[in-house]
Design a protein around this motif. Structure first.
Motif, PDB file in Angstrom:
ATOM      1  N   ILE A  75      64.569 119.908 -61.132  1.00  0.00           N
ATOM      2  CA  ILE A  75      64.327 118.080 -61.090  1.00  0.00           C
ATOM      3  C   ILE A  75      62.899 117.667 -60.715  1.00  0.00           C
ATOM      4  O   ILE A  75      62.369 117.275 -60.503  1.00  0.00           O
ATOM      5  CB  ILE A  75      65.597 117.339 -60.197  1.00  0.00           C
ATOM      6  N   GLY A  76      62.830 118.699 -59.356  1.00  0.00           N
ATOM      7  CA  GLY A  76      61.527 118.571 -58.547  1.00  0.00           C
ATOM      8  C   GLY A  76      60.384 118.940 -59.500  1.00  0.00           C
ATOM      9  O   GLY A  76      59.626 118.109 -59.108  1.00  0.00           O
ATOM     10  N   PHE A  77      60.392 119.723 -60.334  1.00  0.00           N
ATOM     11  CA  PHE A  77      59.454 119.810 -60.744  1.00  0.00           C
ATOM     12  C   PHE A  77      59.084 119.425 -61.712  1.00  0.00           C
ATOM     13  O   PHE A  77      57.715 118.823 -62.009  1.00  0.00           O
ATOM     14  CB  PHE A  77      59.553 121.742 -62.051  1.00  0.00           C
ATOM     15  N   GLU A  78      60.011 118.968 -62.243  1.00  0.00           N
ATOM     16  CA  GLU A  78      60.566 117.822 -63.803  1.00  0.00           C
ATOM     17  C   GLU A  78      59.575 115.901 -62.658  1.00  0.00           C
ATOM     18  O   GLU A  78      58.977 115.274 -64.258  1.00  0.00           O
ATOM     19  CB  GLU A  78      61.334 117.267 -64.497  1.00  0.00           C
ATOM     20  N   VAL A  79      60.334 115.682 -62.021  1.00  0.00           N
ATOM     21  CA  VAL A  79      59.225 114.351 -61.235  1.00  0.00           C
ATOM     22  C   VAL A  79      57.504 114.165 -61.057  1.00  0.00           C
ATOM     23  O   VAL A  79      56.951 113.683 -60.480  1.00  0.00           O
ATOM     24  CB  VAL A  79      60.029 114.327 -60.110  1.00  0.00           C
ATOM     25  N   GLY A  80      57.244 116.154 -61.413  1.00  0.00           N
ATOM     26  CA  GLY A  80      55.698 116.519 -61.188  1.00  0.00           C
ATOM     27  C   GLY A  80      55.483 117.020 -59.433  1.00  0.00           C
ATOM     28  O   GLY A  80      53.857 117.710 -59.069  1.00  0.00           O
ATOM     29  N   TYR A  81      55.966 117.704 -58.737  1.00  0.00           N
ATOM     30  CA  TYR A  81      55.511 118.657 -57.724  1.00  0.00           C
ATOM     31  C   TYR A  81      55.423 120.249 -58.120  1.00  0.00           C
ATOM     32  O   TYR A  81      56.351 120.694 -59.407  1.00  0.00           O
ATOM     33  CB  TYR A  81      57.292 118.779 -56.818  1.00  0.00           C
ATOM     34  N   LYS A  82      54.324 120.800 -57.820  1.00  0.00           N
ATOM     35  CA  LYS A  82      53.423 122.007 -58.225  1.00  0.00           C
ATOM     36  C   LYS A  82      54.662 122.754 -57.267  1.00  0.00           C
ATOM     37  O   LYS A  82      54.831 123.683 -58.006  1.00  0.00           O
ATOM     38  CB  LYS A  82      52.908 121.951 -57.275  1.00  0.00           C
ATOM     39  N   SER A  83      55.390 122.836 -56.303  1.00  0.00           N
ATOM     40  CA  SER A  83      55.843 123.921 -55.523  1.00  0.00           C
ATOM     41  C   SER A  83      57.726 123.044 -54.916  1.00  0.00           C
ATOM     42  O   SER A  83      57.855 121.604 -54.945  1.00  0.00           O
ATOM     43  CB  SER A  83      55.087 124.596 -54.330  1.00  0.00           C
ATOM     44  N   LEU A  84      58.099 124.032 -54.999  1.00  0.00           N
ATOM     45  CA  LEU A  84      59.720 123.418 -54.586  1.00  0.00           C
ATOM     46  C   LEU A  84      59.386 122.818 -53.148  1.00  0.00           C
ATOM     47  O   LEU A  84      60.392 122.091 -52.691  1.00  0.00           O
ATOM     48  CB  LEU A  84      60.944 124.770 -55.045  1.00  0.00           C
ATOM     49  N   SER A  85      58.953 123.819 -52.188  1.00  0.00           N
ATOM     50  CA  SER A  85      58.560 123.322 -51.132  1.00  0.00           C
ATOM     51  C   SER A  85      58.568 121.621 -50.474  1.00  0.00           C
ATOM     52  O   SER A  85      58.553 120.958 -50.035  1.00  0.00           O
ATOM     53  CB  SER A  85      58.153 124.670 -49.735  1.00  0.00           C
ATOM     54  N   SER A  86      57.159 121.382 -51.658  1.00  0.00           N
ATOM     55  CA  SER A  86      56.805 120.565 -51.403  1.00  0.00           C
ATOM     56  C   SER A  86      57.950 119.329 -51.940  1.00  0.00           C
ATOM     57  O   SER A  86      58.244 118.165 -51.133  1.00  0.00           O
ATOM     58  CB  SER A  86      55.772 120.092 -52.393  1.00  0.00           C
ATOM     59  N   PHE A  87      58.790 119.318 -52.781  1.00  0.00           N
ATOM     60  CA  PHE A  87      59.783 118.641 -53.295  1.00  0.00           C
ATOM     61  C   PHE A  87      60.578 118.115 -52.368  1.00  0.00           C
ATOM     62  O   PHE A  87      61.306 117.407 -51.922  1.00  0.00           O
ATOM     63  CB  PHE A  87      60.165 119.349 -54.772  1.00  0.00           C
ATOM     64  N   TYR A  88      61.233 119.834 -51.606  1.00  0.00           N
ATOM     65  CA  TYR A  88      62.603 119.350 -50.774  1.00  0.00           C
ATOM     66  C   TYR A  88      61.667 118.973 -49.478  1.00  0.00           C
ATOM     67  O   TYR A  88      62.225 118.368 -48.849  1.00  0.00           O
ATOM     68  CB  TYR A  88      62.576 121.381 -49.846  1.00  0.00           C
ATOM     69  N   ASP A  89      60.719 119.486 -49.372  1.00  0.00           N
ATOM     70  CA  ASP A  89      59.930 118.568 -47.465  1.00  0.00           C
ATOM     71  C   ASP A  89      59.908 116.883 -48.146  1.00  0.00           C
ATOM     72  O   ASP A  89      60.496 116.680 -47.160  1.00  0.00           O
ATOM     73  CB  ASP A  89      59.003 118.834 -47.254  1.00  0.00           C
TER      74      ASP A  89
ATOM     75  N   LEU B  59      52.839 108.117 -54.025  1.00  0.00           N
ATOM     76  CA  LEU B  59      53.062 108.834 -55.124  1.00  0.00           C
ATOM     77  C   LEU B  59      54.463 109.261 -54.837  1.00  0.00           C
ATOM     78  O   LEU B  59      55.791 109.648 -56.090  1.00  0.00           O
ATOM     79  CB  LEU B  59      51.662 109.941 -55.252  1.00  0.00           C
ATOM     80  N   HIS B  60      54.655 110.003 -53.749  1.00  0.00           N
ATOM     81  CA  HIS B  60      55.735 110.878 -53.170  1.00  0.00           C
ATOM     82  C   HIS B  60      57.213 109.253 -53.232  1.00  0.00           C
ATOM     83  O   HIS B  60      58.317 109.984 -54.436  1.00  0.00           O
ATOM     84  CB  HIS B  60      56.220 110.160 -52.107  1.00  0.00           C
ATOM     85  N   SER B  61      56.881 107.682 -53.296  1.00  0.00           N
ATOM     86  CA  SER B  61      57.944 106.755 -53.540  1.00  0.00           C
ATOM     87  C   SER B  61      58.203 106.978 -55.112  1.00  0.00           C
ATOM     88  O   SER B  61      59.488 107.102 -56.128  1.00  0.00           O
ATOM     89  CB  SER B  61      57.666 105.527 -53.148  1.00  0.00           C
TER      90      SER B  61
ATOM     91  N   GLU C 147      61.350 111.246 -47.270  1.00  0.00           N
ATOM     92  CA  GLU C 147      62.243 110.009 -47.531  1.00  0.00           C
ATOM     93  C   GLU C 147      63.021 109.674 -46.977  1.00  0.00           C
ATOM     94  O   GLU C 147      63.641 108.254 -47.086  1.00  0.00           O
ATOM     95  CB  GLU C 147      61.815 109.989 -49.244  1.00  0.00           C
ATOM     96  N   LEU C 148      64.451 111.081 -47.479  1.00  0.00           N
ATOM     97  CA  LEU C 148      65.568 109.950 -47.277  1.00  0.00           C
ATOM     98  C   LEU C 148      66.693 110.599 -45.724  1.00  0.00           C
ATOM     99  O   LEU C 148      67.488 110.308 -45.919  1.00  0.00           O
ATOM    100  CB  LEU C 148      66.540 110.695 -48.280  1.00  0.00           C
ATOM    101  N   LYS C 149      66.134 111.678 -45.475  1.00  0.00           N
ATOM    102  CA  LYS C 149      66.217 112.464 -43.956  1.00  0.00           C
ATOM    103  C   LYS C 149      67.437 112.918 -44.511  1.00  0.00           C
ATOM    104  O   LYS C 149      68.337 113.703 -43.713  1.00  0.00           O
ATOM    105  CB  LYS C 149      67.091 111.044 -42.843  1.00  0.00           C
ATOM    106  N   ILE C 150      67.955 113.771 -45.292  1.00  0.00           N
ATOM    107  CA  ILE C 150      68.659 114.616 -45.838  1.00  0.00           C
ATOM    108  C   ILE C 150      68.092 114.753 -46.954  1.00  0.00           C
ATOM    109  O   ILE C 150      66.931 114.437 -47.851  1.00  0.00           O
ATOM    110  CB  ILE C 150      69.574 113.881 -46.422  1.00  0.00           C
TER     111      ILE C 150
END
Length: 251
Positions: A218-232, A195-197, A237-240
């Motif tokens: 952008i984080g919300f648009e691709v399906g994340y409920k929270s910013l912390s989940s998106f950022y983590d 899912l994350h990929s 995934e990319l180390k940055i």
């Protein structure tokens, strides 16, 4: 007998260990206690165990994430949780028992009796079969792959913030454990990584394509409920970070 316990509350873990030692022979029992999903996954990947006791709320994280990543045909699991509303879902994953907290000695004895019966039956089956029976024997795997790709790449169902293993399996007319086996065995990934990929893949494209767009949007648009989940997820995934990624891709 080798037992692994995933429990984030020391009091509950110590009490469970005490009960196990009073019921089982301590000299013949090896008990390992871990407190995080990451520790449990690492241990399960490195060492064989006979029985796994799993709490479903690990520092706020969902213990079902562990069940998404382990084959319950090989790992005999007993859930220990105060949240009895999850019992049906747990049994759908293939666990052999669900013990409600607080644990009683009599209830634990019953669960261990079920384990003994299950383990004996499983060993007999394995004498007749070299490998556990797959849940995908009647599934057209090529068709499944095509339908899964259509859902993810065309319909972009990963944008649904409530997408779960169960929801995606329902869309594919599969049992959740069938989808889990397909992802684990055929695609060498877990549901959450899969899912994350897709979510992070689209996030990368949007960060490049729309440099003026807020990273959070952008984080919300691709399906994340929270910013912390998106950022983590992005950093894992990319180390940055997403912002650092955007900076490195600016013309």
């Amino acid at each position: 007998m080798k037992i692994l316990i995933l429990e984030d509350e020391p009091v509950h873990a110590k009490y469970l260990i005490k009960l196990l030692n009073s019921i089982l022979s301590p000299s013949k029992t090896e008990i390992q206690h871990v407190t995080s999903i990451q520790e449990a996954n690492t241990y399960l990947n490195q060492f064989p165990i006979d029985l796994f006791f799993l709490d479903l709320n690990i520092f706020g994280s969902d213990g079902f994430e562990v069940l998404d990543q382990i084959p319950t045909t090989k790992t005999i699991t007993i859930i220990v949780s105060a949240n009895t509303d999850n019992a049906i879902r747990a049994f759908e994953y293939g666990v052999i028992d669900f013990i409600a907290k607080p644990i009683s000695e009599d209830r634990l004895r019953l669960a261990l009796e079920r384990y003994n019966h299950f383990a004996t039956t499983y060993q007999k089956e394995n004498t007749n079969q070299n490998t556990p029976k797959s849940r995908l024997l009647q599934v057209d795997l090529e068709d499944l792959q095509n339908r899964l790709s259509h859902l993810m790449e065309v319909k972009k169902v990963y944008r649904n913030e409530d997408l779960s293993l169960e929801v995606l399996a329902s869309e594919l007319e599969l049992h959740p454990r069938q989808l889990s086996e397909f992802l684990n065995g055929k695609k060498q990934t877990t549901f959450h990584s899969f899912l994350h990929s897709y979510r992070i893949g689209e996030a990368k494209e949007l960060l490049i394509q729309y440099p003026e767009k807020n990273v959070s949007d952008i984080g919300f648009e691709v399906g994340y409920k929270s910013l912390s989940s998106f950022y983590d997820a992005f950093k894992k995934e990319l180390k940055i970070t997403a912002s650092e990624f955007r900076e490195t891709t600016r013309p």
